[in-house]
Design an enzyme around this catalytic site. Structure first.
Site, PDB file in Angstrom:
ATOM      1  N   ILE A  55       0.827  -1.202   0.000  1.00 46.86           N
ATOM      2  CA  ILE A  55       0.000   0.000   0.000  1.00 46.86           C
ATOM      3  C   ILE A  55       0.860   1.250   0.000  1.00 46.86           C
ATOM      4  O   ILE A  55       0.526   2.242  -0.661  1.00 46.86           O
ATOM      5  CB  ILE A  55      -0.952  -0.015   1.213  1.00 46.86           C
ATOM      6  N   SER A 185      -6.052  -0.086  11.269  1.00 51.19           N
ATOM      7  CA  SER A 185      -6.573  -1.389  10.860  1.00 51.19           C
ATOM      8  C   SER A 185      -7.950  -1.609  11.470  1.00 51.19           C
ATOM      9  O   SER A 185      -8.286  -1.027  12.516  1.00 51.19           O
ATOM     10  CB  SER A 185      -5.628  -2.504  11.326  1.00 51.19           C
ATOM     11  N   TYR A 198      -0.931  -7.260  17.325  1.00 47.60           N
ATOM     12  CA  TYR A 198      -1.175  -6.321  16.221  1.00 47.60           C
ATOM     13  C   TYR A 198      -2.404  -5.471  16.535  1.00 47.60           C
ATOM     14  O   TYR A 198      -2.392  -4.245  16.367  1.00 47.60           O
ATOM     15  CB  TYR A 198      -1.371  -7.096  14.927  1.00 47.60           C
ATOM     16  N   LYS A 202      -2.639  -1.326  17.146  1.00 44.94           N
ATOM     17  CA  LYS A 202      -3.502  -0.444  16.360  1.00 44.94           C
ATOM     18  C   LYS A 202      -4.514   0.286  17.250  1.00 44.94           C
ATOM     19  O   LYS A 202      -4.851   1.453  16.993  1.00 44.94           O
ATOM     20  CB  LYS A 202      -4.214  -1.241  15.269  1.00 44.94           C
TER      21      LYS A 202
END
Length: 327
Positions: A55, A185, A198, A202
């Site tokens: 991305i 996310s 993770y 976030k």
């Protein structure tokens, strides 16, 4: 008669809403905004972390196509030079600079990177800071995570990103303008079984940057947080072509995700979600009906771990009906 007509119109509107919701690739506020606003980024300096692939690379291309001057950062200098070369070959008049950087390198090193970024393009300064770099481990149970994994995840996703922001923000405040674009996310909005660290990182970013915006918005600083769900990258494409079953899993393309990130930023959105169903549905549930949303995730948590372990889709409606095998 008028009552029947009104009822028919209401029903038709409801059906249209359901169809639009079922096929949407982002939240309604985001997808209603149309295309990126070129005048918001043309001639501006955009600094992108994690720009050597995925991305980040696509964002660099799309920002350049809108007339922005781009700074590319990541650890891999060779890949950054490749991205720069490909952008220039596509847009000969573009202005692109490479600034190798490791988010886990510590404050002094990051301070030097900020100084260099601010000095590029005749010391124009950074207008947009796109926090895209992230560290993600293979899916595993929360209790199986290690200290090493915790340190690696938090050092890059949280500590490095926040430190870079803290060092860059004073320059923006001095100019009276600046925009932080945070690629967070869906895992930062709702439970993400198999991705506890993770998800935690976030959630931390969301909390920090929403607070930062509230503190600095009256001083010219903007913050846009974008929360993508499953995204189709070259890596996931290879997985799907390897014979593993992903037929029930639909991912937003990396190109579309990058476009929506820029839409959110140039339209000044505070938060935006990018995903197809069922992830988008879960995000709405957790946001507006948290008790139901968390119940829903509790039903699929163990099944998602089993799906990940067997290389099956971890984002399918079928998880709701699977057998809970994980202890």
């Amino acid at each position: 008669m008028l009552g029947l007509v009104a009822a028919a119109l209401i029903l038709a509107g409801f059906v249209l809403f359901l169809v639009k919701f079922a096929t949407a690739d982002g939240d309604f506020t985001l997808t209603s905004r149309g295309k990126p606003k070129r005048d918001e980024v043309e001639g501006k300096v955009v600094w992108i972390t994690g720009a050597s692939r995925g991305i980040g690379e696509i964002l660099a291309n799309q920002f350049t196509s809108l007339g922005a001057k781009v700074i590319l950062s990541a650890r891999n200098t060779v890949e950054l030079e490749r991205v720069k070369s490909e952008i220039i070959s596509k847009y000969p008049a573009s202005r692109v600079e490479v600034l190798p950087m490791d988010l886990a390198s510590g404050e002094e090193s990051l301070k030097e990177s900020v100084y260099k970024a601010e000095s590029l393009f005749s010391s124009a300064g950074v207008d947009y800071m796109v926090h895209n770099a992230a560290f993600e481990r293979p899916k595993r149970k929360a209790l199986d995570e290690t200290e090493e994994g915790l340190q690696a995840t938090m050092n890059i996703n949280v500590l490095g990103t926040i430190t870079l922001t803290r060092l860059l923000a004073p320059y923006m405040l001095k100019r009276g303008r600046g925009h932080f674009v945070v690629v967070s996310s869906a895992a930062g909005k709702c439970p993400s079984p198999g991705q506890a660290l993770y998800s935690a990182s976030k959630h931390a970013l969301n909390g920090y940057f929403h607070t930062l915006r509230s503190e600095l918005c009256q001083k010219g600083i903007k913050v846009t947080i974008v929360c993508p769900g499953p995204i189709e990258t070259s890596k996931t494409s290879e997985t799907s072509s390897s014979g593993k079953s992903r037929s029930l899993e639909k991912r937003v393309s990396a190109e579309r995700c990058a476009e929506l990130i820029i839409v959110a930023a140039t339209h000044g959105l505070k938060e935006a979600w990018v995903s197809y169903q069922p992830v988008l549905f879960v995000m709405y549930l957790v946001q507006y009906m948290p008790t139901i949303g968390y119940w829903f995730m509790d039903q699929i948590g163990a099944n998602r771990l089993d799906a990940a372990a067997s290389k099956r889709s971890a984002y399918s409606w079928s998880l709701l009906f699977g057998h809970k095998k994980s202890a």
